[in-house]
Design an enzyme around this catalytic site. Structure first.
Site, PDB file in Angstrom:
ATOM      1  N   HIS A  62       0.810  -1.210   0.000  1.00  0.00           N
ATOM      2  CA  HIS A  62       0.000   0.000   0.000  1.00  0.00           C
ATOM      3  C   HIS A  62       0.849   1.267   0.000  1.00  0.00           C
ATOM      4  O   HIS A  62       1.965   1.273   0.485  1.00  0.00           O
ATOM      5  CB  HIS A  62      -0.898   0.040   1.245  1.00  0.00           C
ATOM      6  CG  HIS A  62      -1.757  -1.168   1.397  1.00  0.00           C
ATOM      7  ND1 HIS A  62      -2.022  -1.730   2.619  1.00  0.00           N
ATOM      8  CD2 HIS A  62      -2.411  -1.925   0.489  1.00  0.00           C
ATOM      9  CE1 HIS A  62      -2.811  -2.781   2.461  1.00  0.00           C
ATOM     10  NE2 HIS A  62      -3.056  -2.926   1.177  1.00  0.00           N
ATOM     11  N   LYS A  72       5.564   6.272   7.538  1.00  0.00           N
ATOM     12  CA  LYS A  72       4.985   5.344   8.514  1.00  0.00           C
ATOM     13  C   LYS A  72       6.080   4.857   9.454  1.00  0.00           C
ATOM     14  O   LYS A  72       7.187   4.553   9.020  1.00  0.00           O
ATOM     15  CB  LYS A  72       4.402   4.111   7.816  1.00  0.00           C
ATOM     16  CG  LYS A  72       3.262   4.381   6.878  1.00  0.00           C
ATOM     17  CD  LYS A  72       2.819   3.067   6.215  1.00  0.00           C
ATOM     18  CE  LYS A  72       1.741   3.275   5.194  1.00  0.00           C
ATOM     19  NZ  LYS A  72       1.384   1.996   4.533  1.00  0.00           N
ATOM     20  N   TYR A 132       1.156   1.306  13.736  1.00  0.00           N
ATOM     21  CA  TYR A 132       1.989   2.253  13.018  1.00  0.00           C
ATOM     22  C   TYR A 132       1.452   3.666  13.115  1.00  0.00           C
ATOM     23  O   TYR A 132       0.261   3.913  13.101  1.00  0.00           O
ATOM     24  CB  TYR A 132       2.222   1.836  11.568  1.00  0.00           C
ATOM     25  CG  TYR A 132       1.014   1.460  10.759  1.00  0.00           C
ATOM     26  CD1 TYR A 132       0.473   2.346   9.830  1.00  0.00           C
ATOM     27  CD2 TYR A 132       0.432   0.201  10.877  1.00  0.00           C
ATOM     28  CE1 TYR A 132      -0.617   1.988   9.063  1.00  0.00           C
ATOM     29  CE2 TYR A 132      -0.657  -0.158  10.116  1.00  0.00           C
ATOM     30  CZ  TYR A 132      -1.187   0.740   9.202  1.00  0.00           C
ATOM     31  OH  TYR A 132      -2.275   0.387   8.453  1.00  0.00           O
ATOM     32  N   ASP A 168      -5.989  -6.452  -2.330  1.00  0.00           N
ATOM     33  CA  ASP A 168      -4.552  -6.711  -2.407  1.00  0.00           C
ATOM     34  C   ASP A 168      -4.208  -7.784  -3.441  1.00  0.00           C
ATOM     35  O   ASP A 168      -3.120  -7.773  -4.001  1.00  0.00           O
ATOM     36  CB  ASP A 168      -3.999  -7.091  -1.039  1.00  0.00           C
ATOM     37  CG  ASP A 168      -3.946  -5.918  -0.076  1.00  0.00           C
ATOM     38  OD1 ASP A 168      -4.100  -4.766  -0.533  1.00  0.00           O
ATOM     39  OD2 ASP A 168      -3.760  -6.147   1.131  1.00  0.00           O
TER      40      ASP A 168
END
Length: 176
Positions: A62, A72, A132, A168
């Site tokens: 992603h 991130k 995260y 995905d």
């Protein structure tokens, strides 16, 4: 914290410096001064968490498109993952290169994923929790991804995926 350059430009692996006694340990996971001194982002606007029940679960790859790109800071709180990042910045010397990192509840490592990178992970144990911090709010219209097995990258995953979202599985071939 101990900061380690990776083979990918601007990505950083971070080891916690644990101070322990009979009760357990204490460690900082973020310090604005230490992050700034290492050229890392210091303002996070959102924290996310994911839970995966089964070993082999794959989440990713992603990213968010500019101008909504996000840095991130990834950490595995329970279980173990192999975290994979791809440099998708066309002007970068490490463009289209990827690297894998084991993050788990024992090594306590963190991974700083710069904006412009694809990011995903696969669980290598059952009952995995990942958290995260991100530097930009999620913007659905800026969401993007590359398929986990896109031949443009040749990523070697640790296991055959057992669980994955339909999204995905069906990201288009990379066109960069």
């Amino acid at each position: 914290m101990k900061f380690h350059q990776t083979t990918l430009k601007d990505a950083m692996l971070i080891d916690l410096e644990r101070r322990g006694d009979d009760r357990g340990f204490f460690a900082r996971t973020f310090c604005v001064d230490e992050f700034a001194a290492n050229g890392l982002p210091t303002e996070f606007v959102q924290q996310n968490t994911s839970y995966s029940a089964n070993k082999g679960t794959l989440r990713g790859m992603h990213f968010q498109r500019a101008p909504h790109g996000e840095d991130k800071l990834i950490r595995c709180l329970r279980g173990a993952i192999v975290d994979i990042i791809i440099d998708l910045r066309p002007d970068s010397p490490t463009y289209k290169k990827w690297e894998a990192f084991e993050l788990n509840d024992e090594n306590k490592r963190q991974l700083l994923v710069p904006k412009g990178f694809g990011h995903g992970f696969q669980t290598v144990s059952d009952h995995v929790e990942v958290t995260y911090l991100v530097t930009a709010k999620y913007t659905p219209s800026a969401e993007g991804g590359v398929r986990w097995n896109d031949p443009a990258f040749g990523i070697t995953w640790p296991l055959e995926p057992t669980d994955m979202s339909d999204k995905d599985k069906t990201w288009p071939d990379f066109a960069g």
